[in-house]
Design a protein around this motif. Structure first.
Motif, PDB file in Angstrom:
ATOM      1  N   GLU A  83       2.694  11.502 -17.846  1.00  0.00           N
ATOM      2  CA  GLU A  83       2.355  11.185 -18.632  1.00  0.00           C
ATOM      3  C   GLU A  83       1.614   9.876 -17.923  1.00  0.00           C
ATOM      4  O   GLU A  83       0.799   8.359 -18.499  1.00  0.00           O
ATOM      5  CB  GLU A  83       2.341  10.619 -19.827  1.00  0.00           C
ATOM      6  CG  GLU A  83       2.839  11.556 -20.551  1.00  0.00           C
ATOM      7  CD  GLU A  83       3.256  10.901 -22.382  1.00  0.00           C
ATOM      8  OE1 GLU A  83       3.072   9.899 -22.391  1.00  0.00           O
ATOM      9  OE2 GLU A  83       3.573  12.069 -23.126  1.00  0.00           O
ATOM     10  N   ILE A  84       2.149   9.386 -16.515  1.00  0.00           N
ATOM     11  CA  ILE A  84       2.021   8.163 -15.750  1.00  0.00           C
ATOM     12  C   ILE A  84       1.776   8.835 -14.208  1.00  0.00           C
ATOM     13  O   ILE A  84       2.307   8.982 -13.661  1.00  0.00           O
ATOM     14  CB  ILE A  84       3.225   6.851 -15.201  1.00  0.00           C
ATOM     15  CG1 ILE A  84       3.825   7.082 -16.910  1.00  0.00           C
ATOM     16  CG2 ILE A  84       3.313   6.672 -14.166  1.00  0.00           C
ATOM     17  CD1 ILE A  84       4.864   6.158 -16.695  1.00  0.00           C
ATOM     18  N   GLU A  85       0.754   8.452 -13.076  1.00  0.00           N
ATOM     19  CA  GLU A  85       0.314   8.165 -12.449  1.00  0.00           C
ATOM     20  C   GLU A  85       0.436   6.846 -11.515  1.00  0.00           C
ATOM     21  O   GLU A  85       0.224   5.716 -11.571  1.00  0.00           O
ATOM     22  CB  GLU A  85      -1.088   8.798 -12.552  1.00  0.00           C
ATOM     23  CG  GLU A  85      -1.577   8.705 -11.028  1.00  0.00           C
ATOM     24  CD  GLU A  85      -3.438   8.970 -11.043  1.00  0.00           C
ATOM     25  OE1 GLU A  85      -3.590   9.185  -9.934  1.00  0.00           O
ATOM     26  OE2 GLU A  85      -3.876   8.994 -11.534  1.00  0.00           O
ATOM     27  N   VAL A  86       1.652   6.809 -10.333  1.00  0.00           N
ATOM     28  CA  VAL A  86       1.229   6.106  -9.560  1.00  0.00           C
ATOM     29  C   VAL A  86      -0.126   5.545  -8.426  1.00  0.00           C
ATOM     30  O   VAL A  86       0.051   6.988  -7.739  1.00  0.00           O
ATOM     31  CB  VAL A  86       2.796   5.576  -9.170  1.00  0.00           C
ATOM     32  CG1 VAL A  86       2.849   4.107  -7.599  1.00  0.00           C
ATOM     33  CG2 VAL A  86       3.223   5.797  -9.292  1.00  0.00           C
ATOM     34  N   LEU A  87      -0.980   4.890  -8.744  1.00  0.00           N
ATOM     35  CA  LEU A  87      -1.775   5.273  -8.360  1.00  0.00           C
ATOM     36  C   LEU A  87      -2.083   4.056  -6.617  1.00  0.00           C
ATOM     37  O   LEU A  87      -2.956   5.031  -6.056  1.00  0.00           O
ATOM     38  CB  LEU A  87      -2.985   4.003  -8.928  1.00  0.00           C
ATOM     39  CG  LEU A  87      -3.756   4.300 -10.308  1.00  0.00           C
ATOM     40  CD1 LEU A  87      -4.501   3.369 -10.748  1.00  0.00           C
ATOM     41  CD2 LEU A  87      -4.466   5.317  -9.856  1.00  0.00           C
ATOM     42  N   GLY A  88      -1.330   3.090  -6.727  1.00  0.00           N
ATOM     43  CA  GLY A  88      -1.070   2.686  -5.289  1.00  0.00           C
ATOM     44  C   GLY A  88       0.145   1.188  -5.765  1.00  0.00           C
ATOM     45  O   GLY A  88       0.926   1.410  -5.840  1.00  0.00           O
ATOM     46  N   PHE A  89       0.124   0.762  -4.121  1.00  0.00           N
ATOM     47  CA  PHE A  89       1.122  -0.198  -3.957  1.00  0.00           C
ATOM     48  C   PHE A  89       0.547  -1.753  -3.221  1.00  0.00           C
ATOM     49  O   PHE A  89      -1.041  -1.167  -2.596  1.00  0.00           O
ATOM     50  CB  PHE A  89       2.402  -0.125  -2.692  1.00  0.00           C
ATOM     51  CG  PHE A  89       3.139   1.581  -3.548  1.00  0.00           C
ATOM     52  CD1 PHE A  89       4.592   1.643  -4.152  1.00  0.00           C
ATOM     53  CD2 PHE A  89       2.484   2.708  -2.898  1.00  0.00           C
ATOM     54  CE1 PHE A  89       4.721   2.938  -4.663  1.00  0.00           C
ATOM     55  CE2 PHE A  89       2.971   3.776  -3.376  1.00  0.00           C
ATOM     56  CZ  PHE A  89       3.727   4.087  -4.003  1.00  0.00           C
ATOM     57  N   ALA A  90       1.003  -2.695  -3.430  1.00  0.00           N
ATOM     58  CA  ALA A  90       0.487  -4.210  -3.372  1.00  0.00           C
ATOM     59  C   ALA A  90       1.695  -5.201  -2.697  1.00  0.00           C
ATOM     60  O   ALA A  90       2.612  -4.718  -3.689  1.00  0.00           O
ATOM     61  CB  ALA A  90      -0.159  -4.623  -3.275  1.00  0.00           C
ATOM     62  N   ASN A  91       1.381  -5.345  -1.687  1.00  0.00           N
ATOM     63  CA  ASN A  91       3.175  -6.075  -0.973  1.00  0.00           C
ATOM     64  C   ASN A  91       3.131  -7.668  -1.293  1.00  0.00           C
ATOM     65  O   ASN A  91       4.218  -7.839  -1.675  1.00  0.00           O
ATOM     66  CB  ASN A  91       3.122  -5.970   0.491  1.00  0.00           C
ATOM     67  CG  ASN A  91       3.963  -6.616   1.204  1.00  0.00           C
ATOM     68  OD1 ASN A  91       4.942  -6.652   0.964  1.00  0.00           O
ATOM     69  ND2 ASN A  91       3.895  -7.770   1.776  1.00  0.00           N
ATOM     70  N   ASP A  92       1.333  -7.831  -1.828  1.00  0.00           N
ATOM     71  CA  ASP A  92       1.159  -9.393  -2.313  1.00  0.00           C
ATOM     72  C   ASP A  92       0.286  -9.339  -2.720  1.00  0.00           C
ATOM     73  O   ASP A  92      -0.466  -8.578  -3.338  1.00  0.00           O
ATOM     74  CB  ASP A  92       1.718 -10.056  -1.404  1.00  0.00           C
ATOM     75  CG  ASP A  92       0.700 -10.146   0.414  1.00  0.00           C
ATOM     76  OD1 ASP A  92      -0.597 -10.018  -0.513  1.00  0.00           O
ATOM     77  OD2 ASP A  92       0.586  -9.755   0.973  1.00  0.00           O
ATOM     78  N   PRO A  93      -0.143 -11.043  -3.806  1.00  0.00           N
ATOM     79  CA  PRO A  93      -0.950 -11.153  -4.933  1.00  0.00           C
ATOM     80  C   PRO A  93      -1.550 -10.885  -4.235  1.00  0.00           C
ATOM     81  O   PRO A  93      -3.697 -10.066  -4.916  1.00  0.00           O
ATOM     82  CB  PRO A  93      -0.791 -12.512  -4.880  1.00  0.00           C
ATOM     83  CG  PRO A  93       0.857 -12.970  -5.283  1.00  0.00           C
ATOM     84  CD  PRO A  93       1.273 -11.793  -4.613  1.00  0.00           C
ATOM     85  N   LEU A  94      -2.352 -11.050  -2.879  1.00  0.00           N
ATOM     86  CA  LEU A  94      -3.549 -11.036  -2.200  1.00  0.00           C
ATOM     87  C   LEU A  94      -3.581  -9.442  -1.531  1.00  0.00           C
ATOM     88  O   LEU A  94      -5.226  -8.895  -1.936  1.00  0.00           O
ATOM     89  CB  LEU A  94      -3.680 -11.521  -0.504  1.00  0.00           C
ATOM     90  CG  LEU A  94      -3.250 -13.436  -0.452  1.00  0.00           C
ATOM     91  CD1 LEU A  94      -3.639 -14.103   0.412  1.00  0.00           C
ATOM     92  CD2 LEU A  94      -4.216 -14.109  -1.750  1.00  0.00           C
ATOM     93  N   GLU A  95      -2.449  -8.835  -1.479  1.00  0.00           N
ATOM     94  CA  GLU A  95      -2.947  -7.373  -1.367  1.00  0.00           C
ATOM     95  C   GLU A  95      -3.579  -6.519  -2.571  1.00  0.00           C
ATOM     96  O   GLU A  95      -3.844  -5.949  -3.299  1.00  0.00           O
ATOM     97  CB  GLU A  95      -2.088  -6.714  -0.907  1.00  0.00           C
ATOM     98  CG  GLU A  95      -2.130  -6.537   0.682  1.00  0.00           C
ATOM     99  CD  GLU A  95      -0.745  -5.753   1.302  1.00  0.00           C
ATOM    100  OE1 GLU A  95      -0.347  -4.990   0.612  1.00  0.00           O
ATOM    101  OE2 GLU A  95      -0.296  -6.069   2.334  1.00  0.00           O
ATOM    102  N   ALA A  96      -2.869  -6.637  -3.812  1.00  0.00           N
ATOM    103  CA  ALA A  96      -2.730  -6.631  -5.225  1.00  0.00           C
ATOM    104  C   ALA A  96      -4.126  -6.965  -5.959  1.00  0.00           C
ATOM    105  O   ALA A  96      -4.994  -6.521  -6.524  1.00  0.00           O
ATOM    106  CB  ALA A  96      -2.366  -7.261  -6.269  1.00  0.00           C
ATOM    107  N   ARG A  97      -5.243  -8.238  -5.189  1.00  0.00           N
ATOM    108  CA  ARG A  97      -6.307  -8.419  -6.318  1.00  0.00           C
ATOM    109  C   ARG A  97      -6.898  -7.675  -5.556  1.00  0.00           C
ATOM    110  O   ARG A  97      -8.421  -7.305  -6.530  1.00  0.00           O
ATOM    111  CB  ARG A  97      -6.627  -9.922  -5.426  1.00  0.00           C
ATOM    112  CG  ARG A  97      -8.333 -10.745  -6.222  1.00  0.00           C
ATOM    113  CD  ARG A  97      -7.648 -11.928  -5.248  1.00  0.00           C
ATOM    114  NE  ARG A  97      -8.672 -12.178  -4.031  1.00  0.00           N
ATOM    115  CZ  ARG A  97      -8.063 -12.990  -3.269  1.00  0.00           C
ATOM    116  NH1 ARG A  97      -8.504 -14.242  -4.165  1.00  0.00           N
ATOM    117  NH2 ARG A  97      -8.157 -13.364  -2.391  1.00  0.00           N
ATOM    118  N   GLU A  98      -7.274  -7.090  -4.124  1.00  0.00           N
ATOM    119  CA  GLU A  98      -7.888  -5.758  -3.769  1.00  0.00           C
ATOM    120  C   GLU A  98      -8.047  -4.681  -4.551  1.00  0.00           C
ATOM    121  O   GLU A  98      -8.667  -4.155  -4.553  1.00  0.00           O
ATOM    122  CB  GLU A  98      -8.528  -6.019  -1.734  1.00  0.00           C
ATOM    123  CG  GLU A  98      -8.300  -7.603  -1.453  1.00  0.00           C
ATOM    124  CD  GLU A  98      -9.510  -7.784  -2.306  1.00  0.00           C
ATOM    125  OE1 GLU A  98     -10.343  -6.890  -1.386  1.00  0.00           O
ATOM    126  OE2 GLU A  98      -9.846  -8.976  -2.087  1.00  0.00           O
TER     127      GLU A  98
END
Length: 346
Positions: free
Chosen positions: A28-43
């Motif tokens: 029931e869970i899909e991993v959409l993607g990853f981010a290394n830090d908050p700035l990458e996460a924001r995008e």
């Protein structure tokens, strides 16, 4: 079947892989993607629009708490914090839960495997996806309590889980110095409860501390169950005190809200039981025992719960006498305690 779409934010590639591998075991869970830090996460958040974010508390380029506050102010999204089980990690995670993170999970430590450390991660992520996330409204501050409260020997027992940090901070910030003798079980890792008790103590006129075995219940004292190894009970009808009991988990929890409520029900003393926001059914059976024994009972209403699981389960079996929104719960608790009949000597 609803699929929960997750973005993993962590500066460690190893940790990102471990979290992803754990979550991908749940269909029931899909991993959409990853981010290394908050700035990458924001995008990534803008591009992927995840249902849930798992967020490391210590990351480069932007403080994790600063990033979480931005999320909660600008684009409220369910967040599960992934923390190191250290004192600094506990303090930061508690601050994150105050900011609006739904839940937390500890990173593998002390020889624990990722499977052990993340055993309930998937369930917490799915619960977070169904949670009622609201924009951050600012930190809880002490405010004028109910100065006209008249103490008696009524015991107040409170149970909470997911969303309980915000709820308990809000409630105890309104407690007077002579509040009812209060015992609380909040589902929380062992590394966090002492720090959480200290944070509650800072916002409350009452004295709040982590419960210890044999601690006497008295007006103005609030005891928070230690996480992890024991259940909190109240023992002795004539001189109520905290008892820490080493035994198996109940409803998958240790400490368990049911264990606390059932111990208070067994005393036969004037009491008020309150069940707050949380996932699952822990506390419903115990609250029913309290009500059947003559205690007054309250539940947090659905609109103000982060997760309306525990209060709903208690309401459905007749354990909840009445419901109230979070901003009114402190006054409702104190009014019920003040209205209880005093204990008569025999």
């Amino acid at each position: 079947m609803m699929t929960v779409r997750v973005l993993i934010v962590d500066d460690s590639a190893t940790m990102r892989s471990l979290i992803a591998a754990t979550l991908r075991q749940d269909p029931e869970i899909e991993v959409l993607g990853f981010a290394n830090d908050p700035l990458e996460a924001r995008e990534a958040i803008k591009k992927l629009n995840p249902d849930v974010i798992t967020l490391d508390v210590e990351m480069p380029r932007m403080n994790g708490l600063e990033f979480l506050e931005k999320i909660m102010r600008l684009r409220p999204t369910p967040v599960v914090m992934v923390s190191t089980l250290t004192q600094a990690g506990a303090d930061t995670t508690l601050a994150a839960l105050e900011l609006g993170a739904v839940d937390c999970v500890g990173k593998p430590s002390g020889g624990a495997t990722a499977a052990e450390a993340f055993a309930d991660l998937a369930q917490k992520v799915k619960s977070a996806a169904r949670s009622n996330v609201r924009p951050f409204a600012g930190p809880v501050k002490p405010h004028e309590g109910h100065a006209d409260y008249k103490a008696n020997d009524c015991i107040l027992a409170i149970g909470s889980s997911t969303g309980g940090v915000e709820a308990l901070m809000t409630i105890l910030s309104a407690f007077p110095r002579n509040c009812p003798p209060t015992v609380i079980t909040q589902h929380m890792p062992a590394a966090f409860t002492k720090s959480f008790a200290a944070r509650l103590d800072r916002v409350s006129d009452a004295h709040v501390e982590e419960a210890s075995d044999g601690a006497r219940l008295a007006p103005g004292r609030v005891y928070l169950a230690p996480g992890g190894e024991t259940h909190l009970e109240v023992a002795s009808k004539t001189a109520p005190m905290c008892r820490l009991k080493h035994s198996d988990t109940v409803n998958g929890h240790r400490p368990s809200v049911d264990v606390l409520f059932e111990s208070v029900a067994a005393l036969g003393r004037p009491a008020v039981g309150v069940i707050l926001t949380g996932m699952g059914r822990d506390g419903a059976k115990g609250l029913l025992a309290m009500r059947q024994g003559g205690a007054r009972t309250l539940g947090q209403d659905e609109a103000s719960c982060v997760v309306y699981g525990m209060p709903k389960a208690a309401l459905e079996i007749g354990a909840v006498e009445t419901q109230a929104p979070l901003p009114r719960l402190a006054a409702a608790m104190l009014n019920l305690c003040a209205a209880t009949e005093p204990q008569r000597s025999v």
